[in-house]
Scaffold this motif. Structure first.
Motif, PDB file in Angstrom:
ATOM      1  N   ASN A 136       0.822  -1.210   0.000  1.00 45.45           N
ATOM      2  CA  ASN A 136       0.000   0.000   0.000  1.00 45.45           C
ATOM      3  C   ASN A 136       0.854   1.257   0.000  1.00 45.45           C
ATOM      4  OD1 ASN A 136      -2.708   0.995  -0.059  1.00 45.45           O
ATOM      5  ND2 ASN A 136      -2.525   1.579   2.096  1.00 45.45           N
ATOM      6  N   GLN A 137       2.097   1.126  -0.501  1.00 41.53           N
ATOM      7  CA  GLN A 137       3.043   2.230  -0.686  1.00 41.53           C
ATOM      8  C   GLN A 137       3.532   2.835   0.628  1.00 41.53           C
ATOM      9  OE1 GLN A 137       3.598   1.610  -3.485  1.00 41.53           O
ATOM     10  NE2 GLN A 137       2.319   2.399  -5.094  1.00 41.53           N
ATOM     11  N   LYS A 331      -4.590   2.131  -2.238  1.00 36.23           N
ATOM     12  CA  LYS A 331      -3.876   3.110  -3.056  1.00 36.23           C
ATOM     13  C   LYS A 331      -3.600   2.578  -4.457  1.00 36.23           C
ATOM     14  CE  LYS A 331      -1.660   5.607   0.745  1.00 36.23           C
ATOM     15  NZ  LYS A 331      -0.381   6.052   1.342  1.00 36.23           N
ATOM     16  N   LYS A 334      -6.901   2.471  -6.428  1.00 31.66           N
ATOM     17  CA  LYS A 334      -7.235   3.817  -6.906  1.00 31.66           C
ATOM     18  C   LYS A 334      -6.436   4.148  -8.160  1.00 31.66           C
ATOM     19  CE  LYS A 334      -7.486   8.603  -5.305  1.00 31.66           C
ATOM     20  NZ  LYS A 334      -7.232   9.531  -4.146  1.00 31.66           N
ATOM     21  N   GLN A 335      -5.182   3.748  -8.180  1.00 34.44           N
ATOM     22  CA  GLN A 335      -4.333   3.990  -9.347  1.00 34.44           C
ATOM     23  C   GLN A 335      -4.848   3.207 -10.555  1.00 34.44           C
ATOM     24  OE1 GLN A 335      -0.184   3.229  -8.614  1.00 34.44           O
ATOM     25  NE2 GLN A 335       0.367   3.283 -10.784  1.00 34.44           N
TER      26      GLN A 335
END
Length: 486
Positions: A136-137, A331, A334-335
């Motif tokens: 999740n970065q 995340k 979403k990208q």
């Protein structure tokens, strides 16, 4: 008002605000008690309160033997090493990697950021860290060590212990770091088969430092922009175009600098490894900021607080992931949805079963079997680009099948699946055979002058802009130093 009375009053305040300044203590006494105290009493009172709360910093080193023994017993599979001087029994360095972090890193992408930061307690030192990135970065601490200084010997020792942690994983790890003293040689010697990439953020400051301010900020920014364009260039043609422009405008200064750094270690197109689009070692900077308060504490309290903080972080991540309903981490999901929306109106032409052409202003060729796109972003980032997602949907395929499992919710859940066990310290018993062994603090010398509380900023680093309450103008001054006519 003596410093002892001040210490008794601010002791509770220090537990909630460890970084409070003596000037704030003076203000607090004036506002809450109507008393004026000197700066010396505020500073010395704070030091006495810190000693009362955390104990003697020299005695904190005697608890490290018990700490390592407790770590290995309560968290089986962890790695903890403590080294002391044979003759004097003085502390030299300590390495720690929790079993939960070792197992969790197997579900993170195979790259690590390396960097060091200062320990700001009485006996100083450096904290070396190896940090990865979860699905999740977010940053994922794998291992850290406290040493006396940041040099090749300590980096080699740190990486040798790190290699023991990574041996069982059987993965070729990519390393991203600054060109700090001794680190390049240490990585090359301990991990000869691994690829390493120089942090672009630090390289840009190195470029900027070679040009004097007398040449003008616009010129400096232009050279840095050209250098960044070379680093981000996705193809050899684009790299040659930008590097030609850089050499022409930068002159002999940039030519000498480029000769010191192999292009395989700083440019996207020539880098032989896989770093998933990462260009900087800012993950370690996130970790350093995360433990900003803990770095002020005595060494045992630093390690104990970090242990607790990691334990709470893992528990919070496990609770959070249970609420996720998407296949990918939020995340990343979403990208993906943004890529789908971006390519909704692009034209797609099929060449064969796996080859597609996407018309998005320019023409891009996508090979779904080889996982490549002519924009090269799929190859660089390890994640399908907008053109690839559009081609996959045109082929009636499932985009999730082309995304590596490191970005999935299941891998993220496994990343924090093993908890970090707490350690009760009500009975601190030294391991058998070491009951009489006492670790002494390192031999350090206080540097001359007033201790710095803020680091020296690199040249070209952006400074915070203030608004003067006297003249109302923005800049680097305030009402104390304002000399504007009003």
């Amino acid at each position: 008002m003596g410093s002892k009375i001040v210490s008794s009053v601010v002791a509770d305040l220090l537990r909630t605000k460890p970084l409070i300044k003596p000037a704030d203590i003076i203000t607090d006494f004036k506002q809450n008690y109507g008393l004026d105290i000197s700066y010396y009493n505020a500073w010395y009172g704070k030091e006495l309160a810190k000693k009362e709360i955390h104990g003697d910093e020299a005695l904190a080193y005697t608890q490290l033997v018990w700490y390592i023994d407790a770590l290995l017993k309560t968290n089986l599979g962890s790695h903890g090493y403590l080294e002391c001087d044979v003759k004097s029994s003085c502390f030299e360095r300590i390495f720690i990697s929790y079993h939960a972090s070792i197992e969790g890193f197997k579900f993170c992408r195979p790259f690590l950021c390396l960097d060091g930061t200062f320990v700001k307690n009485k006996y100083k030192g450096h904290l070396l860290a190896a940090t990865g990135k979860n699905g999740n970065q977010g940053f994922f601490p794998l291992a850290f060590a406290i040493v006396d200084s940041e040099n090749e010997a300590n980096w080699t020792w740190f990486l040798e212990n790190l290699s023991e942690v990574l041996t069982d994983q059987g993965r070729n790890i990519t390393f991203i770091f600054d060109r700090c003293k001794g680190l390049i040689e240490a990585v090359s010697n301990v991990f000869p088969e691994s690829n390493h990439f120089f942090c672009l953020h630090h390289l840009k400051h190195n470029v900027l430092a070679r040009y004097p301010s007398s040449m003008g900020k616009l010129y400096q920014d232009w050279i840095v922009w050209c250098f960044s364009s070379c680093a981000y260039a996705p193809t050899e043609g684009a790299f040659e175009h930008h590097v030609k422009k850089l050499k022409k405008d930068g002159g002999d200064t940039i030519l000498e600098f480029l000769d010191t750094i192999p292009k395989e270690n700083w440019s996207n197109v020539f880098f032989p490894g896989k770093k998933y689009g990462e260009m900087c070692s800012n993950l370690v900077e996130c970790f350093n900021s995360w433990i900003l308060v803990e770095r002020e504490l005595p060494i045992y309290q630093l390690l104990d607080r970090l242990w607790t903080k990691m334990m709470v972080k893992y528990a919070a991540r496990r609770r959070a992931v249970e609420k996720w309903t998407t296949y990918l981490c939020p995340k990343v999901e979403k990208q993906l949805q943004k890529s789908i929306e971006t390519g909704r109106h692009w034209d797609v032409n099929r060449s064969s079963d796996n080859l597609f052409e996407v018309q998005a202003g320019y023409s891009f060729a996508i090979d779904l079997h080889q996982h490549t796109c002519s924009c090269c972003q799929w190859q660089i980032k390890g994640f399908p680009c907008d053109h690839a997602i559009t081609a996959i949907l045109a082929d009636h395929g499932d985009p999730y099948e082309y995304i590596e499992p490191y970005f999935t919710t299941d891998y993220y859940r496994s990343c924090y699946g093993i908890p970090i066990a707490p350690v009760p310290d009500i009975e601190k018993e030294a391991p058998e055979g070491l009951e009489d062994f006492r670790v002494k603090p390192p031999l350090t010398r206080k540097p001359p002058g007033r201790p710095r509380t803020k680091r020296i900023k690199s040249r070209g680093e952006e400074k915070k802009c203030y608004k003067c309450s006297r003249c109302g103008q923005g800049g680097q001054h305030n009402w104390r130093t304002c000399n504007a006519q009003i």
